[in-house]
Scaffold this active site. Structure first.
Site, short mmCIF file in Angstrom:
data_model
loop_
_atom_site.label_atom_id
_atom_site.label_comp_id
_atom_site.label_asym_id
_atom_site.label_seq_id
_atom_site.Cartn_x
_atom_site.Cartn_y
_atom_site.Cartn_z
N ARG A 1 63.23 -4.49 43.66
CA ARG A 1 61.85 -4.26 43.21
C ARG A 1 61.36 -2.88 43.61
O ARG A 1 60.65 -2.21 42.84
CB ARG A 1 60.93 -5.36 43.74
CG ARG A 1 59.56 -5.35 43.07
CD ARG A 1 58.74 -6.57 43.44
NE ARG A 1 58.47 -6.64 44.85
CZ ARG A 1 57.94 -7.69 45.46
NH1 ARG A 1 57.62 -8.77 44.77
NH2 ARG A 1 57.71 -7.68 46.74
N LYS B 1 55.03 -2.43 42.76
CA LYS B 1 54.28 -2.53 44.01
C LYS B 1 53.88 -1.13 44.46
O LYS B 1 54.57 -0.50 45.26
CB LYS B 1 55.14 -3.24 45.05
CG LYS B 1 54.33 -3.87 46.17
CD LYS B 1 55.13 -4.95 46.88
CE LYS B 1 54.46 -5.43 48.12
NZ LYS B 1 53.20 -6.15 47.88
N GLU C 1 46.77 -13.22 38.89
CA GLU C 1 47.23 -13.42 40.26
C GLU C 1 46.09 -13.14 41.23
O GLU C 1 45.01 -12.71 40.85
CB GLU C 1 48.44 -12.55 40.58
CG GLU C 1 48.20 -11.06 40.53
CD GLU C 1 49.45 -10.26 40.92
OE1 GLU C 1 50.23 -10.72 41.76
OE2 GLU C 1 49.63 -9.16 40.37
#
Ligand code: PLP
Ligand code: COI
Length: 339
Positions: A81, A183, A219
């Site tokens: 990620r 992220k 989210e």
């Protein structure tokens, strides 16, 4: 283990541990990294990380086993990620071997700070990749720093396994084709004001709706969302603008293969919360945090209970944390033992 830390009272705050790993990238390659005791970064005032948000990070944990050893949970997924984030921000990738080696070294060097088994505490590990050097035009940096530091933590949301309440935000966290699925600090900068507004009203955090139609739950500001239906379905939102949570994908697998639920990634309409008997937030920091109720405009929707965790959420929590702490057999490749 004579550290003056009350392991059972840990929250989620910065604690300076003795060692962190640091490697530099320049002239097209990574130089060998090393552990350092210095927790201050000295970087150019013209670093792209400071001006243009050219930075990304990860979060994973080390878990003390009953036998005194230490486990990492799926660190290869964090490495992958981080590299997706790096690609999107035009940063050099961190080779998986370098990422895992850095994490292993940091955990080993700070092993006295991995909370004892049974206290509920873990060692939170924060890998960080930033663009540095002298660059004032809006362009990718020519130099980068990859660093990994860590600290012992307890529950991210105050309640731990006791439900807390959340509020649906009117702000968007991410754009449809933007950076929601990686992220990067910018996503979190955008969530600071909504998060503070939620806290001021005594909610744990806010819940974001999809930025295109504002009808579907995306989210939580710091975790993914899941709900359990009356028909034993584990449902979690699907969207190109939410973070692909490693915990969420692990729970989708465990829900289906260990708990016999039907695991679904699909739309979660905010007007249709009645379909859920339980709901929760999931993530590395959040682990599984049951959601008592959600405030949406003037409506307050309670799921299982505002004070007690629901039975399926509890089972999922026990399965996930049992695997992480080494008490329950893990699916192939999920656990990397540090010591
Ligand atoms: N969503 C957001 C916005 C997060 O910050 C996090 C935390 O990392 C998650 C979801 C959960 O992701 P993971 O389970 O990989 O920690
Ligand atoms: C995590 O769970 O690792 C996170 O990054 C959430 C938050 C602390 C930003």
């Amino acid at each position: 283990m004579e550290k003056k830390i009350n392991w059972k009272e840990l929250g989620f705050s910065y604690i300076k541990t003795p060692w962190r790993f640091l490697a530099k990238w320049s002239d097209g390659h990574w130089q060998p990294g090393e552990l350092t005791g210095d927790n201050q970064l000295k970087i150019s005032e013209a670093s792209t990380a400071l001006h243009y948000g050219q930075q990304c990070f990860e979060g994973l944990k080390a878990y003390r086993r009953k036998d005194g050893g230490i486990n990492l949970f799926r660190p290869d997924q964090n490495s992958q990620r981080l590299n997706h984030s790096a690609q999107r921000l035009y940063m050099p990738e961190v080779p998986e071997e370098l990422f895992i080696e850095a994490v292993m070294q940091v955990v080993k060097a700070n092993q006295e700070y991995v909370p004892p088994y049974g206290t509920g505490g873990t060692l939170y590990i924060r890998p960080l990749l930033i663009g540095v050097g002298d660059m004032i035009g809006v362009q990718p940096a020519q130099e980068y720093i990859f660093t990994v530091f860590c600290m012992p933590v307890g529950p991210y949301f105050k309640g731990g396994l006791t439900p807390t309440n959340f509020i649906v935000s009117n702000y968007d966290r991410a754009a449809p084709n933007g950076t929601g699925a990686i992220k990067v600090g910018g996503n979190y900068a955008a969530s600071l004001l909504p998060g503070q507004e939620a806290h001021a009203k005594n909610f744990s955090d806010c819940i974001y709706l999809d930025p295109q139609t504002h009808t579907k739950i995306e989210e939580v500001g710091s975790a993914n969302f899941f709900g359990i239906t009356k028909d034993n379905e584990f449902v979690t939102p699907i969207s190109p603008s939410i973070l692909p949570s490693i915990t969420k994908y692990s729970l989708l697998y465990l829900a289906e293969h260990r708990l016999g639920l039907t695991a679904i990634e699909g739309d979660v309409f905010v007007d249709d919360l009645d379909r859920f008997t339980e709901a929760g937030a999931c993530g590395t920091a959040a682990v599984i945090s049951p959601i008592g109720g959600i405030q949406y405009n003037d409506d307050f929707h309670v799921f299982y209970s505002e004070t007690e965790v629901g039975p399926i959420t509890k089972k999922l929590y026990e399965e996930l944390t049992g695997i992480q702490f080494g008490d329950i057999n893990a699916p192939e490749g999920w656990i990397l033992s540090v010591i």
